[in-house]
Design a protein around this motif. Sequence first.
Motif, PDB file in Angstrom:
ATOM      1  N   GLN A 161       0.831  -1.218   0.000  1.00  0.00           N
ATOM      2  CA  GLN A 161       0.000   0.000   0.000  1.00  0.00           C
ATOM      3  C   GLN A 161       0.864   1.266   0.000  1.00  0.00           C
ATOM      4  OE1 GLN A 161      -1.473  -2.343   3.277  1.00  0.00           O
ATOM      5  NE2 GLN A 161      -3.216  -0.970   3.251  1.00  0.00           N
ATOM      6  N   GLY A 191       2.060   8.784   9.549  1.00  0.00           N
ATOM      7  CA  GLY A 191       1.322   7.726   8.865  1.00  0.00           C
ATOM      8  C   GLY A 191       0.331   7.058   9.784  1.00  0.00           C
ATOM      9  N   GLY A 192      -0.205   5.943   9.315  1.00  0.00           N
ATOM     10  CA  GLY A 192      -1.256   5.255  10.049  1.00  0.00           C
ATOM     11  C   GLY A 192      -0.809   4.777  11.422  1.00  0.00           C
ATOM     12  N   SER A 193       0.424   4.301  11.515  1.00  0.00           N
ATOM     13  CA  SER A 193       0.892   3.786  12.807  1.00  0.00           C
ATOM     14  C   SER A 193       0.914   4.899  13.847  1.00  0.00           C
ATOM     15  CB  SER A 193       2.296   3.189  12.668  1.00  0.00           C
ATOM     16  OG  SER A 193       2.322   2.264  11.621  1.00  0.00           O
ATOM     17  N   ASN A 226      -2.646   5.894  14.752  1.00  0.00           N
ATOM     18  CA  ASN A 226      -3.293   4.962  15.684  1.00  0.00           C
ATOM     19  C   ASN A 226      -2.790   5.176  17.106  1.00  0.00           C
ATOM     20  OD1 ASN A 226      -4.912   3.733  13.746  1.00  0.00           O
ATOM     21  ND2 ASN A 226      -3.374   2.199  13.219  1.00  0.00           N
ATOM     22  N   HIS A 230      -4.407  -3.916  11.914  1.00  0.00           N
ATOM     23  CA  HIS A 230      -2.995  -3.696  11.578  1.00  0.00           C
ATOM     24  C   HIS A 230      -2.136  -3.855  12.841  1.00  0.00           C
ATOM     25  CE1 HIS A 230       0.603  -1.247  10.409  1.00  0.00           C
ATOM     26  NE2 HIS A 230       0.383  -1.867   9.256  1.00  0.00           N
ATOM     27  N   SER A 240       0.051  -2.201  14.049  1.00  0.00           N
ATOM     28  CA  SER A 240       0.364  -0.960  14.787  1.00  0.00           C
ATOM     29  C   SER A 240      -0.567  -0.754  15.983  1.00  0.00           C
ATOM     30  CB  SER A 240       0.321   0.257  13.866  1.00  0.00           C
ATOM     31  OG  SER A 240      -0.949   0.383  13.282  1.00  0.00           O
ATOM     32  N   THR A 258     -11.807  -1.169  11.691  1.00  0.00           N
ATOM     33  CA  THR A 258     -10.925  -0.886  10.542  1.00  0.00           C
ATOM     34  C   THR A 258     -11.767  -0.602   9.300  1.00  0.00           C
ATOM     35  OG1 THR A 258      -9.396  -2.504  11.488  1.00  0.00           O
ATOM     36  CG2 THR A 258      -8.896  -1.716   9.283  1.00  0.00           C
ATOM     37  N   GLY A 299     -10.948  -0.614   5.597  1.00  0.00           N
ATOM     38  CA  GLY A 299      -9.905  -0.958   4.644  1.00  0.00           C
ATOM     39  C   GLY A 299      -8.797  -1.696   5.369  1.00  0.00           C
ATOM     40  N   THR A 325      -5.721  -4.212   6.237  1.00  0.00           N
ATOM     41  CA  THR A 325      -4.478  -4.387   5.485  1.00  0.00           C
ATOM     42  C   THR A 325      -4.526  -5.652   4.631  1.00  0.00           C
ATOM     43  OG1 THR A 325      -3.430  -3.387   7.393  1.00  0.00           O
ATOM     44  CG2 THR A 325      -1.967  -4.385   5.753  1.00  0.00           C
ATOM     45  N   ASP A 335      -9.428   2.751  12.445  1.00  0.00           N
ATOM     46  CA  ASP A 335      -8.208   2.777  11.647  1.00  0.00           C
ATOM     47  C   ASP A 335      -8.650   2.777  10.186  1.00  0.00           C
ATOM     48  OD1 ASP A 335      -5.955   2.418  10.220  1.00  0.00           O
ATOM     49  OD2 ASP A 335      -5.243   0.640  11.289  1.00  0.00           O
ATOM     50  N   ALA A 378      -6.814   4.244   7.883  1.00  0.00           N
ATOM     51  CA  ALA A 378      -5.597   4.691   7.200  1.00  0.00           C
ATOM     52  C   ALA A 378      -5.722   4.419   5.698  1.00  0.00           C
ATOM     53  CB  ALA A 378      -4.384   3.972   7.777  1.00  0.00           C
ATOM     54  N   ASP A 428      -4.721   8.079   6.014  1.00  0.00           N
ATOM     55  CA  ASP A 428      -3.413   8.257   5.368  1.00  0.00           C
ATOM     56  C   ASP A 428      -3.536   8.808   3.955  1.00  0.00           C
ATOM     57  OD1 ASP A 428      -1.829   7.426   7.425  1.00  0.00           O
ATOM     58  OD2 ASP A 428      -1.273   5.498   6.542  1.00  0.00           O
ATOM     59  N   HIS A 430      -1.119   9.429   2.310  1.00  0.00           N
ATOM     60  CA  HIS A 430      -0.016   8.825   1.539  1.00  0.00           C
ATOM     61  C   HIS A 430      -0.373   7.417   1.044  1.00  0.00           C
ATOM     62  CE1 HIS A 430       2.277   7.326   5.431  1.00  0.00           C
ATOM     63  NE2 HIS A 430       1.391   6.440   5.074  1.00  0.00           N
ATOM     64  N   LYS A 431      -1.584   7.001   1.288  1.00  0.00           N
ATOM     65  CA  LYS A 431      -2.039   5.751   0.654  1.00  0.00           C
ATOM     66  C   LYS A 431      -2.987   6.131  -0.497  1.00  0.00           C
ATOM     67  CE  LYS A 431      -1.328   2.548   4.488  1.00  0.00           C
ATOM     68  NZ  LYS A 431      -0.715   3.378   5.547  1.00  0.00           N
TER      69      LYS A 431
HETATM   70  C1  LIG Z   1      -5.149  -0.462   8.035  1.00  0.00           C
HETATM   71  C2  LIG Z   1      -3.768   0.101   8.229  1.00  0.00           C
HETATM   72  N1  LIG Z   1      -3.488   0.801   9.329  1.00  0.00           N
HETATM   73  C3  LIG Z   1      -2.276   1.310   9.562  1.00  0.00           C
HETATM   74  C4  LIG Z   1      -1.256   1.130   8.664  1.00  0.00           C
HETATM   75  C5  LIG Z   1       0.106   1.706   8.962  1.00  0.00           C
HETATM   76  O1  LIG Z   1       0.279   2.862   8.244  1.00  0.00           O
HETATM   77  P1  LIG Z   1       1.731   3.510   8.074  1.00  0.00           P
HETATM   78  O2  LIG Z   1       2.512   2.520   7.281  1.00  0.00           O
HETATM   79  O3  LIG Z   1       1.451   4.767   7.348  1.00  0.00           O
HETATM   80  O4  LIG Z   1       2.285   3.719   9.430  1.00  0.00           O
HETATM   81  C6  LIG Z   1      -1.487   0.406   7.499  1.00  0.00           C
HETATM   82  C7  LIG Z   1      -0.391   0.201   6.543  1.00  0.00           C
HETATM   83  O5  LIG Z   1      -0.375  -0.586   5.698  1.00  0.00           O
HETATM   84  C8  LIG Z   1      -2.772  -0.130   7.274  1.00  0.00           C
HETATM   85  O6  LIG Z   1      -3.042  -0.859   6.202  1.00  0.00           O
END
Ligand SMILES: Cc1ncc(COP(=O)(O)O)c(C=O)c1O
Length: 470
Positions: free
Chosen positions: A79, A138-140, A143, A194, A196, A242, A244, A246, A271, A273, A300, A302-303
């Motif tokens: 992604q 980012g997503g991590s 979260n 995810h 994270s 969630t 979407g 991962t 989440d 992201a 995100d 950036h996704k």
């Molecule tokens: C559902 C979900 N949450 C969080 C993340 C983590 O995002 P990041 O890589 O921007 O930290 C991802 C990354 O693939 C994701 O798919």
Amino acid sequence: MVKTLYDSDMRALAHQTVDALFDHVEGIAGRRVVDWQTPDELRARVRIDDRGGADGMALLRDLMENAIQLHHPAYMGHQVCPPFPTSVIADLVISTLNQSTAVWEMSPIGTVIEQEVVRWLADRAGYPATSLGTAVSGGSAANLTALLAARAHWNSKRESGVGSRVSEKNHASTPDSRPPTPSRPVILCSADAHYSIARAASIMGIASDDVVKVATDDQHRLDLDVLAAALRERKVMAIVATSGSTATGAFDDLRAIAALRDRHDTWLHVDAAHGASVVLSERLRPLVDGLDLADSLAWDPHKMLWMSLAMGVVLVRDGRWLRRAFEADAPYLFNAERASDNIGEMTIQCSKRADAIKLWLTLQMFGTQPFVSAMEHVTDLTRYLYDAVVASSDFEAMHVPDFNIFCFRHRSDDATNAELRERLIRSGQAWITSTVLKGQRVLRVTMINPRTERGDVDRMLAALRRFAAT
Ligand SMILES: Cc1ncc(COP(=O)(O)O)c(C=O)c1O
């Protein structure tokens, strides 16, 4: 005087680099997605000679040649997107100006652009004016930030010994007469959440046993009955849904989960992201129905908004919890008059890149149309692959794709599926990923390149078939 290096040679290198990058992207379809090399071969290419004297353009060209080519139409892998050029151009400006947006006085213009972008995203998510948020890496990070806000909310309930949900429409907010909240904060999340989420919990000192994984249904969504049962068993600090996921791109039923959140007076973090961006498309928006009811969310750009790394956003519906989570004493940076404009007073970072500028520039120049058409295109292509898999006798679909992530499997054993993926990516003909779903090794695709067309999908499947036949 120390030479700053801002001289005519650097200007020439900058121009050449931009031309080389555009040529590289425009000519990408004629290349392989990657030229496979061993770590030692790659290390040999990049060894530092600190006497300097290397040809900068040659080094940059070598870097371009040896990258995983995300712009290649046969890239259907992780992604990480091939970013829109507006984002890339903004990156150069962001880096040159190097505005740090945590403290108002260090970047008034960067601060207001980030505030504007965050407000724009919050409006799209259906959040009220009382929401707050920040750009994060980012997503991590989003979260973790959101769960820290959830814990501030949880701590305040513990201190007051009553349900302290802030009174707002859509929230069941009545202070209750239930016993004081117990001291161990528990997180309920999907088995497909995810990693994270567990990592954020561990950073926060939450025991791994207190991150309870809720089973998913046959379409990999949080199973609502199992979630309801888990909520009856214990009081929780937060539910994490969630949008979407991962592994499969599944979208949990947010409206139903928000109702459970209300019934059990807890916090709902989504989440999103990967999936929040679908709110921009009228056609795809139903996937995140109920997103506006979440207490916090990760999004995100950036996704699925095709921004270059790194740009994530965290939004908190009642912004006071975000502020509460990050209260800090730093008189050398923060002061009461500017508290509402110091983004650093509600985020982890202190040095903070002005990444919001790239989304701001893109929206200002093109509006939402490029995002909407790119998202709908990759969704249609994913469906095209799903249909081809379902129509075939040698592959099977693991789920019906909602958006742009899809898992399928060659009708053979785990080892063959793993090997097929390995041979495909080493061949340079296409790039897909692989994961384990409910105990089975599967092939996984993220359609994330707006330049990918049906022919690329056909060729990827044909290549897998060729490898399977040998
Ligand atoms: C559902 C979900 N949450 C969080 C993340 C983590 O995002 P990041 O890589 O921007 O930290 C991802 C990354 O693939 C994701 O798919």
